[in-house]
Design a protein around this motif. Structure first.
Motif, PDB file in Angstrom:
ATOM      1  N   LEU A  36      32.099  38.472  27.633  1.00 43.22           N
ATOM      2  CA  LEU A  36      32.931  38.686  26.449  1.00 43.22           C
ATOM      3  C   LEU A  36      32.907  37.470  25.520  1.00 43.22           C
ATOM      4  N   ASP A  37      32.950  36.281  26.084  1.00 44.04           N
ATOM      5  CA  ASP A  37      33.030  35.064  25.272  1.00 44.04           C
ATOM      6  C   ASP A  37      31.856  34.895  24.306  1.00 44.04           C
ATOM      7  N   PRO A  38      30.608  35.161  24.724  1.00 46.43           N
ATOM      8  CA  PRO A  38      29.495  34.952  23.784  1.00 46.43           C
ATOM      9  C   PRO A  38      29.579  35.816  22.525  1.00 46.43           C
ATOM     10  N   LEU A  39      30.290  36.928  22.591  1.00 45.64           N
ATOM     11  CA  LEU A  39      30.403  37.805  21.428  1.00 45.64           C
ATOM     12  C   LEU A  39      31.384  37.279  20.382  1.00 45.64           C
ATOM     13  N   LYS A  40      32.305  36.426  20.801  1.00 45.51           N
ATOM     14  CA  LYS A  40      33.311  35.850  19.897  1.00 45.51           C
ATOM     15  C   LYS A  40      33.979  36.949  19.063  1.00 45.51           C
ATOM     16  N   ALA A  41      33.987  36.815  17.741  1.00 44.77           N
ATOM     17  CA  ALA A  41      34.676  37.796  16.891  1.00 44.77           C
ATOM     18  C   ALA A  41      33.969  39.141  16.838  1.00 44.77           C
ATOM     19  N   GLU A  42      32.740  39.206  17.344  1.00 43.85           N
ATOM     20  CA  GLU A  42      32.011  40.472  17.390  1.00 43.85           C
ATOM     21  C   GLU A  42      32.384  41.319  18.606  1.00 43.85           C
ATOM     22  N   ALA A  43      33.263  40.813  19.451  1.00 45.34           N
ATOM     23  CA  ALA A  43      33.649  41.535  20.665  1.00 45.34           C
ATOM     24  C   ALA A  43      34.211  42.909  20.311  1.00 45.34           C
ATOM     25  N   PRO A  44      33.955  43.908  21.137  1.00 47.87           N
ATOM     26  CA  PRO A  44      34.462  45.245  20.849  1.00 47.87           C
ATOM     27  C   PRO A  44      35.984  45.287  20.948  1.00 47.87           C
ATOM     28  N   VAL A  45      36.576  46.189  20.228  1.00 43.21           N
ATOM     29  CA  VAL A  45      38.029  46.355  20.226  1.00 43.21           C
ATOM     30  C   VAL A  45      38.361  47.738  20.774  1.00 43.21           C
ATOM     31  N   GLY A  46      39.293  47.779  21.721  1.00 41.38           N
ATOM     32  CA  GLY A  46      39.770  49.050  22.237  1.00 41.38           C
ATOM     33  C   GLY A  46      39.006  49.618  23.409  1.00 41.38           C
ATOM     34  N   TRP A  47      38.029  48.880  23.936  1.00 42.78           N
ATOM     35  CA  TRP A  47      37.310  49.349  25.122  1.00 42.78           C
ATOM     36  C   TRP A  47      38.200  49.154  26.353  1.00 42.78           C
ATOM     37  N   VAL A  48      38.179  50.106  27.252  1.00 43.77           N
ATOM     38  CA  VAL A  48      38.851  49.969  28.545  1.00 43.77           C
ATOM     39  C   VAL A  48      37.839  49.377  29.520  1.00 43.77           C
ATOM     40  N   VAL A  49      38.192  48.246  30.120  1.00 44.85           N
ATOM     41  CA  VAL A  49      37.210  47.465  30.873  1.00 44.85           C
ATOM     42  C   VAL A  49      37.789  46.922  32.170  1.00 44.85           C
ATOM     43  N   THR A  50      36.897  46.561  33.090  1.00 49.79           N
ATOM     44  CA  THR A  50      37.274  45.669  34.183  1.00 49.79           C
ATOM     45  C   THR A  50      36.883  44.256  33.762  1.00 49.79           C
ATOM     46  N   GLY A  51      37.654  43.263  34.212  1.00 51.49           N
ATOM     47  CA  GLY A  51      37.346  41.899  33.801  1.00 51.49           C
ATOM     48  C   GLY A  51      38.271  40.880  34.422  1.00 51.49           C
ATOM     49  N   TYR A  52      38.419  39.757  33.736  1.00 47.72           N
ATOM     50  CA  TYR A  52      39.160  38.615  34.292  1.00 47.72           C
ATOM     51  C   TYR A  52      39.890  37.878  33.174  1.00 47.72           C
ATOM     52  N   PRO A  53      41.138  38.277  32.881  1.00 47.56           N
ATOM     53  CA  PRO A  53      41.924  37.582  31.852  1.00 47.56           C
ATOM     54  C   PRO A  53      42.636  36.358  32.439  1.00 47.56           C
ATOM     55  N   TRP A  54      41.888  35.312  32.687  1.00 45.34           N
ATOM     56  CA  TRP A  54      42.431  34.139  33.381  1.00 45.34           C
ATOM     57  C   TRP A  54      43.639  33.549  32.678  1.00 45.34           C
ATOM     58  N   TYR A  55      43.737  33.752  31.363  1.00 47.76           N
ATOM     59  CA  TYR A  55      44.804  33.180  30.540  1.00 47.76           C
ATOM     60  C   TYR A  55      46.117  33.947  30.664  1.00 47.76           C
ATOM     61  N   ASP A  56      46.105  35.122  31.300  1.00 45.09           N
ATOM     62  CA  ASP A  56      47.311  35.948  31.392  1.00 45.09           C
ATOM     63  C   ASP A  56      47.716  36.274  32.818  1.00 45.09           C
ATOM     64  N   ILE A  57      47.129  35.631  33.811  1.00 43.71           N
ATOM     65  CA  ILE A  57      47.436  35.943  35.211  1.00 43.71           C
ATOM     66  C   ILE A  57      48.537  35.003  35.708  1.00 43.71           C
ATOM     67  N   VAL A  58      49.615  35.576  36.233  1.00 40.98           N
ATOM     68  CA  VAL A  58      50.774  34.764  36.642  1.00 40.98           C
ATOM     69  C   VAL A  58      50.912  34.667  38.156  1.00 40.98           C
ATOM     70  N   LEU A  59      49.945  35.136  38.907  1.00 39.53           N
ATOM     71  CA  LEU A  59      50.012  35.058  40.361  1.00 39.53           C
ATOM     72  C   LEU A  59      50.023  33.599  40.824  1.00 39.53           C
ATOM     73  N   PRO A  60      50.900  33.232  41.772  1.00 39.04           N
ATOM     74  CA  PRO A  60      50.945  31.835  42.249  1.00 39.04           C
ATOM     75  C   PRO A  60      49.599  31.336  42.780  1.00 39.04           C
ATOM     76  N   ALA A  61      48.885  32.183  43.518  1.00 35.70           N
ATOM     77  CA  ALA A  61      47.587  31.756  44.060  1.00 35.70           C
ATOM     78  C   ALA A  61      46.610  31.457  42.932  1.00 35.70           C
ATOM     79  N   HIS A  62      46.685  32.231  41.861  1.00 30.69           N
ATOM     80  CA  HIS A  62      45.787  31.992  40.735  1.00 30.69           C
ATOM     81  C   HIS A  62      46.171  30.724  39.990  1.00 30.69           C
ATOM     82  N   LYS A  63      47.459  30.472  39.867  1.00 29.79           N
ATOM     83  CA  LYS A  63      47.915  29.245  39.176  1.00 29.79           C
ATOM     84  C   LYS A  63      47.385  28.007  39.905  1.00 29.79           C
ATOM     85  N   ALA A  64      47.453  28.020  41.238  1.00 25.39           N
ATOM     86  CA  ALA A  64      46.934  26.882  42.012  1.00 25.39           C
ATOM     87  C   ALA A  64      45.435  26.732  41.822  1.00 25.39           C
ATOM     88  N   PHE A  65      44.712  27.841  41.847  1.00 24.37           N
ATOM     89  CA  PHE A  65      43.262  27.806  41.638  1.00 24.37           C
ATOM     90  C   PHE A  65      42.926  27.326  40.231  1.00 24.37           C
TER      91      PHE A  65
END
Length: 405
Positions: A263-292
């Motif tokens: 997703l990152d290489p596309l920058k502003a060209e990234a698609p909008v509204g697609w339903v996807v699997t992925g990794y939103p590291w900036y929005d994960i609040v799990l304690p194990a993820h915070k430590a990692f």
């Protein structure tokens, strides 16, 4: 008497000198890792960093029963023949205690076959093919990442709820893409019997000619698309679709497209509204993820990618297996198999297990919708789907995995 005294003094001196020497280092546990580093650097460089972070943490804490981990990595050339040759070198020359790694599904299957033949424990880290734990499964091979079937099933609620009748499918024409397309058609047809598949584009991996592919999909006039492309192929597809406005008003469901690697290489060209699997590291609040996240950013000065998570969880899984096997008497292949059946591991997404029935880990994935924020592609509304919730029962696995054990 005098000679005898001198001899005794010399022996005492030698003993004292030996006692003052540092203790001999414990024999390391050697992990042989092979992967397509040159062919898939976007995913595998973060993956390597994730592995190294876990190895450093484990060794700093004393290793496994006092033995440090030693990671030996090799490039598998991105093809099955080279991968088997590299695996053999790791086993025979490097004397590794276990094999791990691989990215591409057909490469992972080749190494799994080698592991069964040579009776070597193999933890497949990344290849998503269902065959590796089901139809072609063997007692020596386990798999960490959520499989093709699992990730398609995670997307199915949104795909079925969209109630779109005319679907087009685009996928890379090798094991992963083929199995993803087949699984999607099977699951969606069961959920929505009146669905029609009006176009199917199978493209050569890494060699997408985006213009004709996008035009063929547009000409079929679908109201929905299932995409399985990733990496540079995905970027070419998205940019060509944007240029032609080919997907305007079309509902898109897409495997892996929410992963920052793609997703990152596309920058502003990234698609909008697609339903996807992925990794939103900036929005994960799990304690194990915070430590990692804190440890990874502290070590490398950059945010993790999904490859980072996979690499880290791979080593953590092996460490848990080595610990359990060591307590049972050793880390030979048979004790590692016994250790991994039902093995509990805590990774950046929290706890998961390796199922005894099919050797598949229950580590899940995030499902969300793509958007553009501050000129970058992101996932919004992401939810974590536990892998156990999208796996067949142990009874069903018996039919999927004939005589593997």
């Amino acid at each position: 008497m005098r000679g005898s005294t001198l001899v005794r003094a010399a022996l005492i001196g030698t003993a004292l000198a030996l006692a003052l020497l540092p203790a001999r280092a414990a024999e390391p546990i050697r992990i042989g890792e092979l992967n397509s580093y040159k062919a898939q650097p976007a995913f595998l460089e973060p993956y390597r960093k994730g592995m190294e972070l876990a190895v450093n943490q484990i060794n700093a804490a004393g290793g496994i029963a006092g033995r440090p981990l030693e990671l030996i990595t090799r490039d598998d050339g991105g093809n099955p023949g080279d991968a088997v040759r590299v695996a053999e070198e790791l086993v025979t020359r490097e004397k590794v205690d276990a094999l791990t790694g691989t990215f591409l599904s057909h490469v992972g299957l080749a190494v799994a076959g080698y592991a069964a033949k040579r009776q070597v424990f193999f933890l497949a880290a990344e290849p998503l093919t269902d065959k590796i734990t089901w139809s072609d499964g063997n007692r020596y091979t386990f798999r960490l990442r959520a499989s093709t079937y699992m990730q398609v099933a995670m997307l199915m609620p949104e795909a079925a709820a969209a109630k779109r009748k005319r679907w087009a499918i685009v996928y890379p024409n090798y094991e992963y893409g083929q199995s993803a397309a087949a699984t999607f058609k099977k699951l969606l047809s069961a959920a929505q019997p009146d669905v029609e598949f009006v176009a199917e584009q199978a493209t050569p991996l890494g060699k997408l000619d985006a213009g004709p592919v996008v035009q063929a999909i547009a000409d079929a006039k679908p109201d929905a698309v299932f995409n399985v492309l990733f990496g540079p192929d995905l970027a070419k597809f998205v940019r060509e679709a944007n240029t032609r406005a080919a997907l305007e008003g079309v509902f898109v469901v897409s495997l892996l497209s929410g992963e920052p690697e793609y997703l990152d290489p596309l920058k502003a060209e990234a698609p909008v509204g697609w339903v996807v699997t992925g990794y939103p590291w900036y929005d994960i609040v799990l304690p194990a993820h915070k430590a990692f996240l804190d440890a990874y950013q502290g070590a490398y000065g950059e945010p993790p990618r999904l490859g980072s998570v996979v690499g880290y969880a791979t080593i953590r899984s092996l460490a848990a297996g080595f610990t359990k096997a060591s307590a049972a008497g050793g880390i030979d292949a048979e004790r590692m198999i016994a250790a991994f059946k039902g093995l509990e591991v805590t990774g950046p997404f929290g706890p998961f297990i390796y199922r005894a029935s099919d050797h598949q880990a229950t580590m899940g994935a995030f499902v969300g919708t793509t958007a553009v924020k501050h000129g970058m592609g992101v996932m919004t509304g992401a939810r974590y789907v536990d892998g156990a919730s999208v796996l067949p029962s142990d009874a069903e696995v018996k039919a999927l995995r004939p005589a593997a054990d």
